[in-house]
Write a protein that holds these residues in place. Structure first.
Motif, PDB file in Angstrom:
ATOM      1  N   ALA A   5     -40.087 -26.901  11.379  1.00 30.40           N
ATOM      2  CA  ALA A   5     -40.122 -28.268  11.993  1.00 30.40           C
ATOM      3  C   ALA A   5     -41.480 -29.220  11.886  1.00 30.40           C
ATOM      4  CB  ALA A   5     -39.900 -27.328  13.504  1.00 30.40           C
ATOM      5  N   ASP A   6     -42.243 -29.005  12.026  1.00 33.93           N
ATOM      6  CA  ASP A   6     -43.653 -29.126  11.493  1.00 33.93           C
ATOM      7  C   ASP A   6     -43.761 -30.066  10.159  1.00 33.93           C
ATOM      8  OD1 ASP A   6     -44.489 -27.684   9.785  1.00 33.93           O
ATOM      9  OD2 ASP A   6     -46.380 -26.614  10.978  1.00 33.93           O
ATOM     10  N   LYS A   7     -42.923 -29.809   9.570  1.00 37.92           N
ATOM     11  CA  LYS A   7     -43.031 -30.648   7.911  1.00 37.92           C
ATOM     12  C   LYS A   7     -44.035 -30.670   7.247  1.00 37.92           C
ATOM     13  CE  LYS A   7     -39.337 -34.138   9.506  1.00 37.92           C
ATOM     14  NZ  LYS A   7     -39.083 -35.318   9.036  1.00 37.92           N
ATOM     15  N   ALA A   8     -44.768 -29.549   7.368  1.00 37.89           N
ATOM     16  CA  ALA A   8     -46.394 -29.244   6.880  1.00 37.89           C
ATOM     17  C   ALA A   8     -45.720 -29.046   5.476  1.00 37.89           C
ATOM     18  CB  ALA A   8     -47.632 -29.094   7.474  1.00 37.89           C
ATOM     19  N   ARG A   9     -46.665 -29.225   4.932  1.00 35.25           N
ATOM     20  CA  ARG A   9     -46.655 -27.898   4.050  1.00 35.25           C
ATOM     21  C   ARG A   9     -47.837 -27.171   3.224  1.00 35.25           C
ATOM     22  NH1 ARG A   9     -44.233 -31.125  -0.929  1.00 35.25           N
ATOM     23  NH2 ARG A   9     -43.463 -29.380  -1.606  1.00 35.25           N
ATOM     24  N   THR A  10     -47.762 -25.819   2.877  1.00 34.71           N
ATOM     25  CA  THR A  10     -48.532 -24.869   3.031  1.00 34.71           C
ATOM     26  C   THR A  10     -48.305 -24.948   0.509  1.00 34.71           C
ATOM     27  OG1 THR A  10     -48.648 -23.517   4.544  1.00 34.71           O
ATOM     28  CG2 THR A  10     -49.300 -22.887   2.311  1.00 34.71           C
ATOM     29  N   MET A  11     -49.262 -24.663   0.228  1.00 35.19           N
ATOM     30  CA  MET A  11     -49.606 -24.460  -1.396  1.00 35.19           C
ATOM     31  C   MET A  11     -49.443 -23.469  -1.740  1.00 35.19           C
ATOM     32  SD  MET A  11     -52.226 -26.076  -4.278  1.00 35.19           S
ATOM     33  CE  MET A  11     -51.868 -28.108  -4.211  1.00 35.19           C
ATOM     34  N   TYR A  12     -48.703 -22.536  -2.161  1.00 35.35           N
ATOM     35  CA  TYR A  12     -48.962 -21.715  -2.962  1.00 35.35           C
ATOM     36  C   TYR A  12     -49.436 -21.083  -4.337  1.00 35.35           C
ATOM     37  CZ  TYR A  12     -46.987 -19.584   1.313  1.00 35.35           C
ATOM     38  OH  TYR A  12     -46.568 -19.766   2.648  1.00 35.35           O
ATOM     39  N   THR A  13     -49.824 -20.171  -4.952  1.00 39.06           N
ATOM     40  CA  THR A  13     -50.321 -19.806  -6.644  1.00 39.06           C
ATOM     41  C   THR A  13     -48.166 -18.575  -6.984  1.00 39.06           C
ATOM     42  OG1 THR A  13     -50.418 -17.311  -5.815  1.00 39.06           O
ATOM     43  CG2 THR A  13     -52.749 -19.781  -6.171  1.00 39.06           C
ATOM     44  N   PHE A  14     -48.325 -18.767  -7.756  1.00 38.77           N
ATOM     45  CA  PHE A  14     -47.576 -17.825  -7.977  1.00 38.77           C
ATOM     46  C   PHE A  14     -47.108 -16.448  -7.969  1.00 38.77           C
ATOM     47  CE2 PHE A  14     -43.568 -16.434 -10.067  1.00 38.77           C
ATOM     48  CZ  PHE A  14     -42.269 -17.224 -10.645  1.00 38.77           C
ATOM     49  N   GLU A  15     -48.357 -16.480  -8.169  1.00 43.88           N
ATOM     50  CA  GLU A  15     -49.217 -14.484  -8.001  1.00 43.88           C
ATOM     51  C   GLU A  15     -48.567 -14.415  -6.491  1.00 43.88           C
ATOM     52  OE1 GLU A  15     -52.480 -11.888  -9.225  1.00 43.88           O
ATOM     53  OE2 GLU A  15     -51.929 -13.485 -11.035  1.00 43.88           O
ATOM     54  N   ALA A  16     -48.948 -14.883  -5.946  1.00 42.61           N
ATOM     55  CA  ALA A  16     -49.349 -15.174  -3.988  1.00 42.61           C
ATOM     56  C   ALA A  16     -47.816 -15.096  -4.390  1.00 42.61           C
ATOM     57  CB  ALA A  16     -50.439 -16.433  -3.759  1.00 42.61           C
ATOM     58  N   LEU A  17     -47.276 -15.595  -4.377  1.00 39.99           N
ATOM     59  CA  LEU A  17     -45.725 -15.610  -3.832  1.00 39.99           C
ATOM     60  C   LEU A  17     -44.869 -14.120  -3.929  1.00 39.99           C
ATOM     61  CD1 LEU A  17     -44.461 -19.151  -4.494  1.00 39.99           C
ATOM     62  CD2 LEU A  17     -44.718 -17.896  -2.109  1.00 39.99           C
ATOM     63  N   LEU A  18     -45.213 -13.318  -5.924  1.00 38.11           N
ATOM     64  CA  LEU A  18     -44.798 -12.703  -5.632  1.00 38.11           C
ATOM     65  C   LEU A  18     -45.017 -11.087  -5.288  1.00 38.11           C
ATOM     66  CD1 LEU A  18     -44.545 -12.277 -10.182  1.00 38.11           C
ATOM     67  CD2 LEU A  18     -42.747 -12.327  -8.407  1.00 38.11           C
ATOM     68  N   TYR A  19     -46.212 -11.653  -4.222  1.00 40.82           N
ATOM     69  CA  TYR A  19     -46.804 -10.566  -3.822  1.00 40.82           C
ATOM     70  C   TYR A  19     -46.650 -10.194  -1.901  1.00 40.82           C
ATOM     71  CZ  TYR A  19     -49.904  -8.352  -1.059  1.00 40.82           C
ATOM     72  OH  TYR A  19     -50.939  -7.447   0.079  1.00 40.82           O
ATOM     73  N   LYS A  20     -45.987 -11.139  -1.994  1.00 42.34           N
ATOM     74  CA  LYS A  20     -44.754 -11.194  -0.668  1.00 42.34           C
ATOM     75  C   LYS A  20     -44.240 -10.312  -0.420  1.00 42.34           C
ATOM     76  CE  LYS A  20     -46.991 -14.799   0.983  1.00 42.34           C
ATOM     77  NZ  LYS A  20     -48.798 -15.029   2.008  1.00 42.34           N
ATOM     78  N   PRO A  21     -43.648 -10.024  -1.128  1.00 41.21           N
ATOM     79  CA  PRO A  21     -41.997  -8.461  -1.264  1.00 41.21           C
ATOM     80  C   PRO A  21     -43.068  -7.467  -1.106  1.00 41.21           C
ATOM     81  CG  PRO A  21     -41.596 -10.286  -2.508  1.00 41.21           C
ATOM     82  CD  PRO A  21     -43.016 -11.107  -2.841  1.00 41.21           C
ATOM     83  N   LEU A  22     -44.023  -7.383  -2.059  1.00 43.21           N
ATOM     84  CA  LEU A  22     -44.471  -6.072  -1.619  1.00 43.21           C
ATOM     85  C   LEU A  22     -45.446  -5.852  -0.716  1.00 43.21           C
ATOM     86  CD1 LEU A  22     -45.615  -4.297  -4.518  1.00 43.21           C
ATOM     87  CD2 LEU A  22     -47.401  -5.139  -4.604  1.00 43.21           C
ATOM     88  N   ASP A  23     -45.982  -6.667   0.758  1.00 46.92           N
ATOM     89  CA  ASP A  23     -46.726  -7.081   1.665  1.00 46.92           C
ATOM     90  C   ASP A  23     -45.133  -6.688   2.614  1.00 46.92           C
ATOM     91  OD1 ASP A  23     -48.990  -7.256   3.307  1.00 46.92           O
ATOM     92  OD2 ASP A  23     -47.409  -8.692   3.745  1.00 46.92           O
ATOM     93  N   ARG A  24     -44.490  -7.030   2.217  1.00 47.29           N
ATOM     94  CA  ARG A  24     -43.394  -6.900   3.389  1.00 47.29           C
ATOM     95  C   ARG A  24     -42.831  -5.841   3.297  1.00 47.29           C
ATOM     96  NH1 ARG A  24     -42.259 -11.021   6.990  1.00 47.29           N
ATOM     97  NH2 ARG A  24     -40.849 -10.802   8.537  1.00 47.29           N
ATOM     98  N   VAL A  25     -42.161  -5.451   2.325  1.00 44.06           N
ATOM     99  CA  VAL A  25     -41.666  -3.466   2.479  1.00 44.06           C
ATOM    100  C   VAL A  25     -42.234  -2.716   3.368  1.00 44.06           C
ATOM    101  CG1 VAL A  25     -42.942  -2.780   0.480  1.00 44.06           C
ATOM    102  CG2 VAL A  25     -40.578  -1.935   1.033  1.00 44.06           C
ATOM    103  N   THR A  26     -43.768  -3.043   3.715  1.00 41.71           N
ATOM    104  CA  THR A  26     -45.233  -2.015   4.459  1.00 41.71           C
ATOM    105  C   THR A  26     -44.719  -2.296   5.982  1.00 41.71           C
ATOM    106  OG1 THR A  26     -46.285  -1.755   2.758  1.00 41.71           O
ATOM    107  CG2 THR A  26     -47.295  -1.340   5.435  1.00 41.71           C
ATOM    108  N   LYS A  27     -44.276  -4.408   6.042  1.00 42.60           N
ATOM    109  CA  LYS A  27     -44.155  -4.810   7.063  1.00 42.60           C
ATOM    110  C   LYS A  27     -43.443  -4.042   7.915  1.00 42.60           C
ATOM    111  CE  LYS A  27     -47.438  -8.557   6.702  1.00 42.60           C
ATOM    112  NZ  LYS A  27     -47.159 -10.393   6.751  1.00 42.60           N
ATOM    113  N   THR A  28     -41.937  -4.023   7.432  1.00 48.82           N
ATOM    114  CA  THR A  28     -40.910  -3.741   7.753  1.00 48.82           C
ATOM    115  C   THR A  28     -40.747  -1.948   8.869  1.00 48.82           C
ATOM    116  OG1 THR A  28     -39.629  -4.264   6.245  1.00 48.82           O
ATOM    117  CG2 THR A  28     -38.686  -3.089   7.166  1.00 48.82           C
ATOM    118  N   THR A  29     -41.577  -1.098   7.961  1.00 46.00           N
ATOM    119  CA  THR A  29     -42.313   0.132   9.017  1.00 46.00           C
ATOM    120  C   THR A  29     -42.683  -0.588  10.417  1.00 46.00           C
ATOM    121  OG1 THR A  29     -41.372   1.198   6.418  1.00 46.00           O
ATOM    122  CG2 THR A  29     -42.911   2.532   8.675  1.00 46.00           C
ATOM    123  N   LEU A  30     -43.895  -0.855  10.104  1.00 45.93           N
ATOM    124  CA  LEU A  30     -44.983  -1.560  11.427  1.00 45.93           C
ATOM    125  C   LEU A  30     -43.473  -1.900  12.277  1.00 45.93           C
ATOM    126  CD1 LEU A  30     -47.745  -2.605   9.016  1.00 45.93           C
ATOM    127  CD2 LEU A  30     -47.888  -0.378   9.436  1.00 45.93           C
TER     128      LEU A  30
END
Length: 841
Positions: A221-246
């Motif tokens: 909603a705030d329309k702000a934008r965040t800059m990522y690297t491709f590698e950092a975005l690839l890491y997101k699912p790797l981190d998310r699978v652990t968060k599901t259990t938590l």
């Protein structure tokens, strides 16, 4: 929403750390590295806010501590549950935007793959985006379903209230998503390949580099934008699978047991944990590199330590892998956030040098601060036992536990006194602090064992390695706090006074100065470690020294034998653990023999259960000079004071061939220094004794006897002993004198016999040291025997000063001429009717 953005920033900052480490590594190998301005913008725009808000871990108010699970009213649980669900929904929304950002260039890259100048080949596109669309669809379905049900609840609250929090069920949504969690397995298996493609193409193709380092995502909603690297975005699912259990853990904690979701969420959590453990085991080999000798990088040990950098202490989570040490900063899960690890530093084990030492004593301010914290902990513990069972009592108990955990961490940070220095062949060094010498030695042994294997270090993928820390913690669960949550609750644990008498040790391979360190567990209200003084250099050291602990919740005792030989660093000769059981300990001494590696240690235990008082100021070491010898012996739990024994042992070690020993005085400054040390700290005094000029050692012993308020041979025996000198037959005279000696108090008699035996051994070297029995009697006679003070009511004729000196010298000389002196006992008998127990490590 802000906390979710900061969570994403945290992960990206980890990526930046990896980037910088990679740049340094490449530059060290003379590989040219291009640094784009976009990366500077990324660091500046995204991370500035987090860096500005960083607080030191030493400030406990800034540390995120774990919420303590407690029971509360159903209404409160449902309110928390609703907050958790809303947080999950917001987190899913952020995650979906990140996946959309990752997938955004996929179609364009596929299209370019069929051209004459492709950015990525078709195979590379498939590798980079493998399973990402499926993950996006899975989470989109979950997000849509969860949002619909929460919206229905909100609408019902606004209208008629026909739909309550208790009736809200979402367990089926979680179970459906977890049943599809296997999609993550394919992504994780492919992750290494995808990252490799991204890195290679980033280096080789400027077009892809521009894309990979400037991927933008809107923040809703705030329309702000965040800059990522491709590698950092690839890491997101790797981190998310652990968060599901938590997330499932948090949700289950706030779901009442009679709720319709409870059993469904339990099943979802079980499946999630099972998947996570399977991924942990199966993907670890794929993710980890192969080292020399065909070994793979494996986790060998982990735990919480204190890392020292520029005199600042920080609590860190340390991981020991097969070929490296990884130090991370652990952040607990709090509302809206998940557990996170931040990379701090790593050191290769190849060529790593270790050195440990006891740190300098804590400052007075630190001791005062620790005492204040421990007193508050004690009072909080008392409050916990008094809280009622109502909802208010439960809430108060939760707050008390939270504060108690915070204070335990403060003690854990500020109390360590043992330093482990790590020196890498690259020149990097780090210092770790430990409260427990036993724990330090376990770390040192584990690291040393790996460094001796000469395993080659392969530069690690720090991002992958750090991301694995959460999974490892999920399965290993090392304790964060210094005492377990159940300490003190067990009926078998000890609460009261535990006294350990350290007798002697056998089995040394070579003579050494040895001390014994004893540690007990339990709550942190009282000091839990104590050490004996260092023995004389010997194959069979002995101490007969008592160490007393105030214990609350103690269940085990750790014992270490440490040597100080030839000026080298201290070395642990052996260690062992003894289980403390209240039913087998009592107020009577119980003797044990412990097998600690190569050393066999003899000790005795006794235990007195009683309610404990709040921690007080550390007891001042009672003075020994100008104090009756009976009092000193009782304070130390011995028959011969430690000062006498230590000085005698030191003289026999290096003063037997000293010309005029006991006749030639040492430097008055050295004697004064030793006097103050013995009056304040026995360990420090014995340490100084080892390096002080030997005539000062003999001088402090003479001074001790001279300053006794009552002579070692009681004054009431002066006249009787003077009359025995009239007996011409030496044998008859000695029989009479020994009979009189038996009437002396135990401490006086045994100390006198112990000293006589020593002086006889000194005289055996009279050809070298020029000290005959008569010379020694002349030196010690006036100090050991004195006539009664006039007016004290003792009968008998007075003697003039010249006659007094003759009596003093002749009495001591006669005793020294006795070849059959009774045996001197340096400590009380600790043996009981039961047989000794032997404990093997």
């Amino acid at each position: 929403m802000l906390h979710l953005q900061l969570s994403a920033c945290t992960l990206l900052l980890s990526a930046m750390d990896v980037y910088k480490e990679a740049v340094r590594y490449l530059e060290s190998h003379h590989v040219p590295v291009e640094t784009e301005r976009e990366m500077d913008v990324l660091e500046e725009d995204v991370f500035q806010e987090e860096a500005a808000g960083f607080l030191s871990p030493l400030n406990t108010e800034s540390i995120d501590f774990p919420d303590t699970p407690t029971s509360c009213s159903q209404e409160e649980m449902l309110e928390r549950r609703l907050l958790v669900l809303k947080g999950i929904l917001e987190s899913e929304e952020v995650y979906l935007r990140e996946l959309d950002t990752l997938l955004m260039p996929m179609k364009a890259l596929r299209a370019s793959a069929g051209t004459s100048q492709p950015v990525l080949s078709g195979q590379q596109v498939q590798t980079v985006f493998y399973q990402v669309p499926e993950l996006r669809d899975m989470h989109q379905n979950f997000y849509t379903g969860l949002k619909a049900r929460l919206s229905a609840l909100c609408q019902a609250d606004v209208s008629s209230g026909r739909f309550t929090d208790f009736e809200l069920t979402v367990g089926d949504l979680f179970l459906k998503m977890v049943n599809r969690i296997g999609v993550y397995g394919g992504f994780i298996e492919n992750y290494e390949k995808a990252v490799e493609v991204v890195r290679k193409c980033t280096q080789s193709d400027p077009r892809f580099r521009t894309l990979a380092q400037s991927m933008m995502s809107s923040n809703g909603a705030d329309k702000a934008r965040t800059m990522y690297t491709f590698e950092a975005l690839l890491y997101k699912p790797l981190d998310r699978v652990t968060k599901t259990t938590l997330v499932l853990q948090d949700l289950l904690k706030t779901t009442p047991a009679d709720h319709g979701d409870y059993s469904t969420l339990q099943e979802a959590l079980r499946l999630s944990r099972s998947f996570l453990s399977g991924v942990n085991e199966s993907s670890q080999c794929k993710r980890e590199v192969t080292l020399s000798h065909g070994m793979r990088r494996q986790l060998m040990r982990d735990g919480f330590v204190v890392d020292v950098c520029e005199s600042e202490r920080s609590l860190r989570h340390l991981f020991l892998y097969t070929d490296l040490l990884l130090c991370t900063r652990f952040k607990h899960a709090v509302r809206g956030k998940q557990e996170q690890y931040r990379f701090c530093w790593y050191l290769p084990l190849a060529g790593l040098r270790l050195r440990w030492s006891a740190d300098q004593e804590r400052t007075a301010d630190t001791n005062i601060r620790l005492r204040t914290i421990r007193t508050k902990m004690y009072l909080l513990r008392q409050q916990l036992r008094q809280h009622g069972k109502g909802s208010r009592g439960v809430i108060m108990a939760a707050r008390s536990r939270k504060k108690l955990e915070q204070m335990e961490l403060m003690v854990l940070t500020h109390s360590p006194v043992y330093r482990l220095e790590l020196h890498s062949v690259s020149g990097k060094s780090h210092t770790l602090l430990f409260s427990s010498l036993y724990e330090l030695e376990e770390w040192r042994e584990a690291i040393h064992k790996l460094t001796t294997d000469n395993i080659e270090m392969v530069p690690p993928d720090l991002l992958t390695l750090t991301s694995a820390c959460v999974k490892l913690r999920m399965t290993q669960q090392p304790p964060l706090c210094s005492s377990s949550s159940t300490a003190g609750e067990d009926e078998e644990s000890l609460c009261g006074s535990l006294t350990v008498a350290i007798h002697s040790a056998f089995g040394l391979q070579r003579p050494a100065c040895v001390y014994v360190c004893v540690e007990v567990d339990g709550y942190e209200f009282y000091d839990k470690q104590c050490q004996t003084h260092s023995s004389v250099c010997s194959l069979n050291p002995h101490w007969d020294q008592e160490l007393t602990f105030q214990v609350d919740g103690a269940q085990s005792m750790k014992v270490l034998c440490v040597s100080q030989t030839d000026g080298r660093d201290d070395a642990v000769l052996g260690k062992t653990t003894v289980q403390l059981e209240a039913k087998t300990l009592n107020k009577q001494w119980r003797k044990q023999t412990l097998q600690t590696g190569q050393v066999e240690l003899s000790l005795s235990l006794k235990y007195s259960p009683h309610p404990l008082q709040p921690p007080s100021s550390p007891a001042q070491h009672p003075p020994v000079f100008c104090v009756p010898i009976k009092t000193v012996a009782q304070q130390e739990g011995v028959l011969v004071p430690h000062l006498v024994r230590c000085c005698v042992e030191e003289v026999e070690r290096r003063g037997m061939d000293e010309v005029g020993i006991y006749r030639i005085s040492g430097a008055s400054s050295d004697i004064s220094m030793l006097r103050m040390a013995f009056n304040s700290n026995l360990r420090e005094a014995v340490t100084r004794l080892r390096s002080t000029e030997v005539n000062a050692v003999s001088g402090i012993l003479k001074l001790y006897f001279r300053e006794l308020p009552e002579p070692l041979i009681p004054a009431e025996l002066f006249q009787a002993l003077a009359r025995t000198l009239d007996i011409q037959d030496l044998k008859s005279r000695l029989v009479s004198m020994l009979s009189l000696l038996q009437s002396c108090p135990d401490a006086n008699r045994h100390t006198f016999l112990y000293l006589l035996r020593h002086l006889q051994r000194v005289s055996e070297r009279q050809e070298v040291n020029k000290m005959t029995l008569l010379n020694l009697a002349t030196v010690f006679g006036p100090s050991l025997l004195r006539p009664p003070v006039a007016g004290q009511g003792l009968n008998g004729p007075t003697v003039d000063i010249s006659q007094e000196v003759v009596v003093q010298v002749q009495v001591v000389f006669s005793y020294l001429q006795c070849n059959d002196l009774p045996e001197a006992h340096i400590s009380p008998l600790y043996d009981t009717d039961t047989e000794d127990e032997t404990t093997h490590m």
